[in-house]
Each structure stands twice: as C-alpha cells, then as structure tokens.
Motif scaffolding. Structure first.
Motif, PDB file in Angstrom:
ATOM      1  N   LYS A   5       0.856  -1.186   0.000  1.00 33.68           N
ATOM      2  CA  LYS A   5       0.000   0.000   0.000  1.00 33.68           C
ATOM      3  C   LYS A   5       0.894   1.239   0.000  1.00 33.68           C
ATOM      4  CE  LYS A   5      -3.420   2.448   2.796  1.00 33.68           C
ATOM      5  NZ  LYS A   5      -4.154   2.463   4.071  1.00 33.68           N
ATOM      6  N   CYS A   6       0.617   2.140  -0.956  1.00 34.60           N
ATOM      7  CA  CYS A   6       1.413   3.366  -1.034  1.00 34.60           C
ATOM      8  C   CYS A   6       0.861   4.417  -0.070  1.00 34.60           C
ATOM      9  CB  CYS A   6       1.415   3.914  -2.463  1.00 34.60           C
ATOM     10  SG  CYS A   6      -0.165   4.689  -2.936  1.00 34.60           S
ATOM     11  N   ASN A   7       1.541   5.560  -0.008  1.00 35.72           N
ATOM     12  CA  ASN A   7       1.130   6.626   0.911  1.00 35.72           C
ATOM     13  C   ASN A   7      -0.236   7.207   0.574  1.00 35.72           C
ATOM     14  OD1 ASN A   7       3.535   6.370   2.317  1.00 35.72           O
ATOM     15  ND2 ASN A   7       4.608   7.888   1.064  1.00 35.72           N
ATOM     16  N   ASN A   8      -0.668   7.041  -0.665  1.00 34.06           N
ATOM     17  CA  ASN A   8      -1.978   7.562  -1.070  1.00 34.06           C
ATOM     18  C   ASN A   8      -3.094   6.543  -0.922  1.00 34.06           C
ATOM     19  OD1 ASN A   8      -1.085  10.160  -1.814  1.00 34.06           O
ATOM     20  ND2 ASN A   8      -0.294   9.363  -3.760  1.00 34.06           N
ATOM     21  N   GLY A   9      -2.759   5.390  -0.365  1.00 30.88           N
ATOM     22  CA  GLY A   9      -3.795   4.393  -0.095  1.00 30.88           C
ATOM     23  C   GLY A   9      -4.041   3.411  -1.227  1.00 30.88           C
ATOM     24  N   HIS A  10      -3.188   3.400  -2.264  1.00 30.44           N
ATOM     25  CA  HIS A  10      -3.380   2.456  -3.372  1.00 30.44           C
ATOM     26  C   HIS A  10      -2.676   1.136  -3.055  1.00 30.44           C
ATOM     27  CE1 HIS A  10      -3.491   6.437  -5.697  1.00 30.44           C
ATOM     28  NE2 HIS A  10      -4.743   6.021  -5.516  1.00 30.44           N
ATOM     29  N   TYR A  11      -3.264   0.015  -3.521  1.00 33.94           N
ATOM     30  CA  TYR A  11      -2.634  -1.287  -3.406  1.00 33.94           C
ATOM     31  C   TYR A  11      -2.060  -1.678  -4.767  1.00 33.94           C
ATOM     32  CZ  TYR A  11      -4.702  -1.959   1.190  1.00 33.94           C
ATOM     33  OH  TYR A  11      -5.042  -1.864   2.506  1.00 33.94           O
ATOM     34  N   TYR A  12      -0.832  -2.188  -4.765  1.00 35.71           N
ATOM     35  CA  TYR A  12      -0.217  -2.616  -6.019  1.00 35.71           C
ATOM     36  C   TYR A  12       0.783  -3.727  -5.709  1.00 35.71           C
ATOM     37  CZ  TYR A  12       3.900   0.105  -4.561  1.00 35.71           C
ATOM     38  OH  TYR A  12       4.979   0.586  -3.877  1.00 35.71           O
ATOM     39  N   ASP A  13       1.198  -4.450  -6.766  1.00 34.11           N
ATOM     40  CA  ASP A  13       2.149  -5.553  -6.642  1.00 34.11           C
ATOM     41  C   ASP A  13       3.567  -4.994  -6.727  1.00 34.11           C
ATOM     42  OD1 ASP A  13       3.572  -7.852  -6.679  1.00 34.11           O
ATOM     43  OD2 ASP A  13       2.586  -8.741  -8.416  1.00 34.11           O
ATOM     44  N   ALA A  14       4.256  -4.991  -5.587  1.00 35.06           N
ATOM     45  CA  ALA A  14       5.607  -4.423  -5.530  1.00 35.06           C
ATOM     46  C   ALA A  14       6.621  -5.263  -6.297  1.00 35.06           C
ATOM     47  CB  ALA A  14       6.043  -4.264  -4.078  1.00 35.06           C
ATOM     48  N   ASP A  15       6.300  -6.556  -6.541  1.00 35.95           N
ATOM     49  CA  ASP A  15       7.201  -7.380  -7.333  1.00 35.95           C
ATOM     50  C   ASP A  15       7.119  -7.031  -8.814  1.00 35.95           C
ATOM     51  OD1 ASP A  15       8.043  -8.731  -5.105  1.00 35.95           O
ATOM     52  OD2 ASP A  15       6.566 -10.340  -5.303  1.00 35.95           O
ATOM     53  N   LYS A  16       5.996  -6.432  -9.208  1.00 37.22           N
ATOM     54  CA  LYS A  16       5.776  -6.102 -10.607  1.00 37.22           C
ATOM     55  C   LYS A  16       6.089  -4.645 -10.906  1.00 37.22           C
ATOM     56  CE  LYS A  16       2.259  -6.588 -14.215  1.00 37.22           C
ATOM     57  NZ  LYS A  16       0.882  -7.018 -14.520  1.00 37.22           N
ATOM     58  N   TYR A  17       5.818  -3.743  -9.939  1.00 43.16           N
ATOM     59  CA  TYR A  17       6.029  -2.316 -10.138  1.00 43.16           C
ATOM     60  C   TYR A  17       7.001  -1.775  -9.087  1.00 43.16           C
ATOM     61  CZ  TYR A  17       1.725  -2.794 -12.862  1.00 43.16           C
ATOM     62  OH  TYR A  17       0.769  -3.177 -13.754  1.00 43.16           O
ATOM     63  N   PRO A  18       8.000  -0.980  -9.506  1.00 44.46           N
ATOM     64  CA  PRO A  18       8.947  -0.399  -8.529  1.00 44.46           C
ATOM     65  C   PRO A  18       8.282   0.649  -7.636  1.00 44.46           C
ATOM     66  CG  PRO A  18       9.334   0.503 -10.715  1.00 44.46           C
ATOM     67  CD  PRO A  18       8.328  -0.615 -10.893  1.00 44.46           C
ATOM     68  N   SER A  19       7.215   1.279  -8.119  1.00 45.70           N
ATOM     69  CA  SER A  19       6.469   2.257  -7.341  1.00 45.70           C
ATOM     70  C   SER A  19       5.005   2.167  -7.743  1.00 45.70           C
ATOM     71  CB  SER A  19       7.012   3.676  -7.569  1.00 45.70           C
ATOM     72  OG  SER A  19       6.876   4.040  -8.943  1.00 45.70           O
ATOM     73  N   CYS A  20       4.160   2.843  -7.013  1.00 44.42           N
ATOM     74  CA  CYS A  20       2.716   2.772  -7.247  1.00 44.42           C
ATOM     75  C   CYS A  20       2.365   3.263  -8.648  1.00 44.42           C
ATOM     76  CB  CYS A  20       1.971   3.575  -6.197  1.00 44.42           C
ATOM     77  SG  CYS A  20       0.177   3.597  -6.467  1.00 44.42           S
ATOM     78  N   PRO A  21       1.782   2.392  -9.491  1.00 46.60           N
ATOM     79  CA  PRO A  21       1.434   2.824 -10.855  1.00 46.60           C
ATOM     80  C   PRO A  21       0.293   3.826 -10.875  1.00 46.60           C
ATOM     81  CG  PRO A  21       0.581   0.627 -10.433  1.00 46.60           C
ATOM     82  CD  PRO A  21       1.434   0.991  -9.245  1.00 46.60           C
ATOM     83  N   HIS A  22      -0.513   3.872  -9.789  1.00 46.24           N
ATOM     84  CA  HIS A  22      -1.622   4.815  -9.737  1.00 46.24           C
ATOM     85  C   HIS A  22      -1.158   6.256  -9.474  1.00 46.24           C
ATOM     86  CE1 HIS A  22      -4.339   1.390  -9.688  1.00 46.24           C
ATOM     87  NE2 HIS A  22      -3.610   0.879  -8.713  1.00 46.24           N
ATOM     88  N   CYS A  23       0.023   6.373  -8.895  1.00 42.70           N
ATOM     89  CA  CYS A  23       0.503   7.702  -8.503  1.00 42.70           C
ATOM     90  C   CYS A  23       1.509   8.287  -9.497  1.00 42.70           C
ATOM     91  CB  CYS A  23       1.146   7.628  -7.118  1.00 42.70           C
ATOM     92  SG  CYS A  23      -0.001   7.111  -5.820  1.00 42.70           S
ATOM     93  N   VAL A  24       1.703   7.635 -10.634  1.00 39.28           N
ATOM     94  CA  VAL A  24       2.679   8.116 -11.617  1.00 39.28           C
ATOM     95  C   VAL A  24       2.266   9.498 -12.110  1.00 39.28           C
ATOM     96  CG1 VAL A  24       3.690   7.727 -13.876  1.00 39.28           C
ATOM     97  CG2 VAL A  24       3.277   5.804 -12.341  1.00 39.28           C
TER      98      VAL A  24
END
Length: 231
Positions: A5-24
């Motif tokens: 879970k990123c600081n903005n509350g999004h859930y993402y797969d950290a093994d697939k993405y280096p950072s939250c893809p929703h916050c790009v």
C-alpha cells in the motif's frame, strides 16, 4: 505477489512495479473522485477497530460513483476506492483456500491398484455395437450415446445422450445393480421395466433403446479385487 500500500492508499504488486502505478505523474486521480458513502441499516456500525467498514450504494448514486466508493479495509489503513479494494482482493490467489478441495477423488481401489480395475462387462448381443464388450468399473457406470458416458451406445438414436441407464457395482457387498438414469426414456432388464434398483445376475439382458446388452460379472461372491489388495 508482494501486495503493498502506497502513501496515497493504493494497493499494487511491488514485485511487478517499482512504485505505485496509480501515482505516476503526481497525486492520485482516483482519490480525487472518490465518493464516500455512509453506512446504512441497523447493526452495521463499526464498533471495533478490527471490523471492516463498507459503504452501501444509494439508488440516487450513479454507477461511476459506486465504482469509486470508499472502503475502510482495516484499522488505521484509511479509505481506499472500492475499485482498488476489489482489485486487491481479486489478486489474492484462491488456490490457497481450495488446495485440498481440488485434489482428485480417490476411488475405492485407488492408491492400492495402479489402474482402476474392471469388475464386469456389458456385451452387446443386438444393435449397432453387436459383439462389442464394455468394461464396467467400481461405482456408477453411466450408459448413453454421448462420448462422455462410460458405456457409449453410439448409433442408436433411441438411446438418450446422457445417463439413459446406470449399472452400479458396490464393492463391499460385491453386488451389481441396474437403476434408472436421468433420462425420461425407459430401459428394461429381462423384459421388465426398471423403475428402481434391480439386482443384476449373470447373463441378465439389459434393453436400452434398440440395443441389448448381456451382463457378465467378474467380481462377485467368488472373486473381488479386495483379495488382491491384501496380497
């Protein structure tokens, strides 16, 4: 999968993405359009820090608003969009919960004999399959035209595709039974209609459609594969 879970509350797969893809590219656009909904209905209040809080859809809200409705998924986690919560839940492997259920059912003789043994035969003495012998196995043997049946009477249009009749071998009692299938069509044993379980004897004749099958048992009072299991 490393669900993060990123600081903005999004859930993402950290093994697939280096950072939250929703916050790009900056802040979260999903959170900007999230519509918070209050819980309604008796007995659904959030009385514990461990309970889950889910918004209820009001008929006046549009489907777009519902897809962005906020959900509290745990204590201190803050609200996330309903779309994100559903995506996160869908990403959790279900095979962990179903692992035992998906194991193949072991037959009565399974684990002892390498193959499912034959317990008898139905031999066609009249019809399109004249001279052919059909193996019977432990448990229920379904008779019909479909290739999915245990005894396939192809070419006889008077035989139902699925489960016209059933021949069952019960290994503990070493007995064979003929019984109606799930078809509306009838079948006969020695000229008598079968409306309930009928005990089969050596050389009984089953009439299914225009096909006649002679019953030839292997297992019975004088032999059972249980004796082989003990050796």
């Amino acid at each position: 999968m490393n669900l993060t879970k990123c600081n903005n509350g999004h859930y993402y797969d950290a093994d697939k993405y280096p950072s939250c893809p929703h916050c790009v590219g900056g802040g979260s656009t999903d959170d900007d359009v999230t519509v918070n909904m209050e819980q309604t209905g008796a007995g659904f209040g959030n009385t514990s820090g461990n309970s889950q809080t889910v918004g209820f859809w009001e008929p006046s809200q549009s489907s777009a608003s519902v897809s962005q409705a906020s959900v509290t998924v745990g204590p201190g986690s803050g609200p996330v969009s309903l779309k994100q919560a559903v995506s996160a839940a869908a990403a959790v492997p279900v095979n962990v919960q179903r692992e035992e259920d998906e194991e193949k059912t072991v037959s009565y003789y399974g684990g002892v004999l390498e193959t499912e043994p034959v317990v008898g035969w139905l031999v066609c003495i009249e019809g399109k399959q004249l001279g052919k012998a059909f193996e019977l196995k432990n448990g229920k043997n379904f008779i019909g035209r479909s290739s999915q049946m245990d005894v396939v009477l192809e070419g006889d249009a008077n035989v139902s595709r699925d489960r016209h009749a059933i021949v069952t071998y019960e290994p503990k009692g070493r007995a064979f039974f003929a019984q109606p299938g799930e078809s509306r069509e009838l079948f006969y044993v020695n000229g008598q209609v079968v409306l309930m379980n009928v005990v089969l004897q050596h050389k009984d004749i089953l009439s299914v459609g225009k096909t006649q099958l002679m019953f030839v048992p292997l297992c019975g009072p004088d032999f059972s594969w249980d004796e082989m299991k003990k050796q």
